[in-house]
Scaffold this active site. Structure first.
Site, PDB file in Angstrom:
ATOM      1  CB  SER A 153      -0.859   0.007   1.267  1.00 22.93           C
ATOM      2  OG  SER A 153      -1.515   1.249   1.414  1.00 22.93           O
ATOM      3  CE1 TYR A 166      -4.188  -2.268   5.065  1.00 24.43           C
ATOM      4  CE2 TYR A 166      -3.497  -0.005   4.692  1.00 24.43           C
ATOM      5  CZ  TYR A 166      -3.928  -1.221   4.199  1.00 24.43           C
ATOM      6  OH  TYR A 166      -4.096  -1.396   2.841  1.00 24.43           O
ATOM      7  CB  SER A 169       0.576  -4.773   8.468  1.00 25.46           C
ATOM      8  OG  SER A 169      -0.328  -4.090   7.612  1.00 25.46           O
ATOM      9  CE  LYS A 170      -1.495  -3.779   3.117  1.00 22.87           C
ATOM     10  NZ  LYS A 170      -1.647  -5.022   2.358  1.00 22.87           N
TER      11      LYS A 170
HETATM   12  N1  LIG Z   1      -8.656  -0.716  -1.572  1.00 23.58           N
HETATM   13  C1  LIG Z   1      -7.667   0.089  -1.239  1.00 23.58           C
HETATM   14  O1  LIG Z   1      -7.847   1.322  -1.096  1.00 23.58           O
HETATM   15  C2  LIG Z   1      -6.275  -0.472  -1.030  1.00 23.58           C
HETATM   16  C3  LIG Z   1      -5.203   0.428  -1.009  1.00 23.58           C
HETATM   17  C4  LIG Z   1      -3.927  -0.059  -0.789  1.00 23.58           C
HETATM   18  C5  LIG Z   1      -3.732  -1.413  -0.610  1.00 23.58           C
HETATM   19  N2  LIG Z   1      -4.775  -2.266  -0.647  1.00 23.58           N
HETATM   20  C6  LIG Z   1      -4.497  -3.696  -0.395  1.00 23.58           C
HETATM   21  O2  LIG Z   1      -5.048  -4.464  -1.440  1.00 23.58           O
HETATM   22  C7  LIG Z   1      -5.301  -5.785  -0.958  1.00 23.58           C
HETATM   23  C8  LIG Z   1      -6.675  -6.208  -1.423  1.00 23.58           C
HETATM   24  O3  LIG Z   1      -7.635  -5.383  -0.798  1.00 23.58           O
HETATM   25  P1  LIG Z   1      -8.984  -4.905  -1.522  1.00 23.58           P
HETATM   26  O4  LIG Z   1      -8.956  -3.435  -1.536  1.00 23.58           O
HETATM   27  O5  LIG Z   1      -9.207  -5.653  -2.768  1.00 23.58           O
HETATM   28  O6  LIG Z   1     -10.035  -5.302  -0.367  1.00 23.58           O
HETATM   29  P2  LIG Z   1     -11.277  -6.291  -0.316  1.00 23.58           P
HETATM   30  O7  LIG Z   1     -12.205  -6.008  -1.437  1.00 23.58           O
HETATM   31  O8  LIG Z   1     -11.801  -6.181   1.074  1.00 23.58           O
HETATM   32  O9  LIG Z   1     -10.617  -7.723  -0.521  1.00 23.58           O
HETATM   33  C9  LIG Z   1      -9.831  -8.312   0.487  1.00 23.58           C
HETATM   34  C10 LIG Z   1      -9.574  -9.757   0.139  1.00 23.58           C
HETATM   35  O10 LIG Z   1      -8.770 -10.351   1.168  1.00 23.58           O
HETATM   36  C11 LIG Z   1      -9.379 -11.568   1.586  1.00 23.58           C
HETATM   37  N3  LIG Z   1      -9.096 -11.848   2.980  1.00 23.58           N
HETATM   38  C12 LIG Z   1      -9.170 -11.008   4.041  1.00 23.58           C
HETATM   39  N4  LIG Z   1      -8.890 -11.669   5.174  1.00 23.58           N
HETATM   40  C13 LIG Z   1      -8.632 -12.959   4.831  1.00 23.58           C
HETATM   41  C14 LIG Z   1      -8.294 -14.130   5.553  1.00 23.58           C
HETATM   42  N5  LIG Z   1      -8.169 -14.135   6.885  1.00 23.58           N
HETATM   43  N6  LIG Z   1      -8.114 -15.276   4.847  1.00 23.58           N
HETATM   44  C15 LIG Z   1      -8.255 -15.304   3.514  1.00 23.58           C
HETATM   45  N7  LIG Z   1      -8.573 -14.234   2.772  1.00 23.58           N
HETATM   46  C16 LIG Z   1      -8.768 -13.079   3.424  1.00 23.58           C
HETATM   47  C17 LIG Z   1     -10.869 -11.325   1.371  1.00 23.58           C
HETATM   48  O11 LIG Z   1     -11.537 -12.570   1.317  1.00 23.58           O
HETATM   49  P3  LIG Z   1     -13.129 -12.701   1.642  1.00 23.58           P
HETATM   50  O12 LIG Z   1     -13.790 -11.487   1.067  1.00 23.58           O
HETATM   51  O13 LIG Z   1     -13.516 -13.954   0.925  1.00 23.58           O
HETATM   52  O14 LIG Z   1     -13.239 -12.755   3.124  1.00 23.58           O
HETATM   53  C18 LIG Z   1     -10.859 -10.580   0.044  1.00 23.58           C
HETATM   54  O15 LIG Z   1     -10.753 -11.473  -1.029  1.00 23.58           O
HETATM   55  C19 LIG Z   1      -5.127  -5.725   0.562  1.00 23.58           C
HETATM   56  O16 LIG Z   1      -3.889  -6.281   0.925  1.00 23.58           O
HETATM   57  C20 LIG Z   1      -5.148  -4.233   0.856  1.00 23.58           C
HETATM   58  O17 LIG Z   1      -4.425  -3.900   2.018  1.00 23.58           O
HETATM   59  C21 LIG Z   1      -6.040  -1.833  -0.867  1.00 23.58           C
END
Ligand SMILES: NC(=O)c1ccc[n+]([C@@H]2O[C@H](COP(=O)([O-])OP(=O)(O)OC[C@H]3O[C@@H](n4cnc5c(N)ncnc54)[C@H](OP(=O)(O)O)[C@@H]3O)[C@@H](O)[C@H]2O)c1
Length: 268
Positions: A153, A166, A169-170
């Protein structure tokens, strides 16, 4: 060398967090680019939906070796599930070329109101599960001279108040990326991160933002990102595909911002 940009024909990719957001968009794009994908997440229904989208994306243009997506429901904070996810992928495809560590969670809390329970929840999935799955995957990636892409992130490279665990962690994932990149470089396995800014997914709402607060957060993203908007999951997926593919064959240990310029900004 790949015939066209991002060609993943013949590659086997394991993508975590594939049931939602950035991981789901990556699964669909990888399928279009010719990869055979193993997809994991906790929510079975969502995972099945993404699996169908992958099949539709491939459509009639099924390329040699491009198989039906393997769907693996599991909680990566449980060691036995993580092991099963890797074992089943190898059992199905016999090899692994690409690991995308995308699963993650956000929680809001500062040093004044966080808890050790919060620290453990965030670190268990955002750091410990990546450490574990990567450990298990590395022998297979060494065999294929494969590639790892971690989804970090902008919070890994810049500091923000109110999301302490958070942010930490990143940063840990960016350091993990560089260290493992150096450890595996002699074996020609590449390791990189993408560092998204705000991307429109379920992440922040699942972390506790109400619909109203999330709408305001997205509105404010027009100011906090130089390009004047938040990003879309597909924009991150394209960067992941580049980092995973042979097109980035001389890139390792890098953390690539995919954040509309946010990492370069400074309040004034
Ligand atoms: N969206 C943003 O603004 C943003 C910005 C920077 C970085 N990121 C990073 O991008 C990555 C993906 O996030 P996203 O934005 O796509 O969020 P999201 O839509 O909430 O998706 C998160 C994914 O992680 C899975 N997950 C969470 N906890 C888990 C666990 N204990 N075991 C297995 N799977 C788990 C979820 O599975 P289920 O839904 O099936 O539970 C889901 O598939 C993350 O690492 C996040 O930190 C996101």
């Amino acid at each position: 060398m790949a015939a066209s940009l991002g060609n993943l024909t013949g590659k086997v990719a394991l993508i975590t967090g594939a049931s939602s957001g950035i991981g789901a968009a990556t699964a669909v794009l990888f399928s279009k680019l010719g990869a055979s994908v193993a997809l994991t997440g906790r929510k079975s229904e969502n995972l099945q939906q993404v699996g169908s989208q992958c099949e539709q994306a491939v459509g009639k243009k099924v390329q040699a070796g491009n198989c039906k997506p393997l769907l693996l429901v599991g909680d990566l904070s449980k060691e036995e599930d993580t092991k099963l996810v890797l074992d089943e992928t190898i059992k199905q495809y016999g090899k692994l070329n690409i690991l995308v560590n995308c699963a993650g969670v956000i929680e809001f809390g500062s040093i004044e109101n966080t808890s050790l329970e919060q620290y453990d929840r965030v670190f268990n999935i955002n750091v410990r599960s990546i450490y574990h799955l990567t450990m298990l995957a590395v022998p297979h990636l060494v065999e294929t001279k494969g590639s790892i892409v971690n989804v970090s992130s902008v919070n890994g490279i810049r500091s923000f108040p109110g999301v302490l665990a958070y942010n930490m962690s990143k940063s840990a994932i960016d350091q993990f990326t560089r260290c493992v990149a150096l450890e595996l470089a002699p074996k020609q396995v590449r390791v990189n991160s993408v560092n998204p800014g705000v991307v429109v997914t379920e992440l922040q709402k699942r972390g506790g933002l109400t619909d109203d607060a999330y709408a305001k957060f997205l509105e404010r993203s027009k100011e906090t990102h130089a390009l004047g908007r938040p990003g879309q999951p597909e924009e991150v997926a394209r960067a992941i595909a580049f980092m995973a593919s042979d097109d980035s064959s001389f890139v390792t240990g890098a953390s690539i911002p995919v954040d509309g310029g946010r990492h370069a900004m400074c309040p004034r």
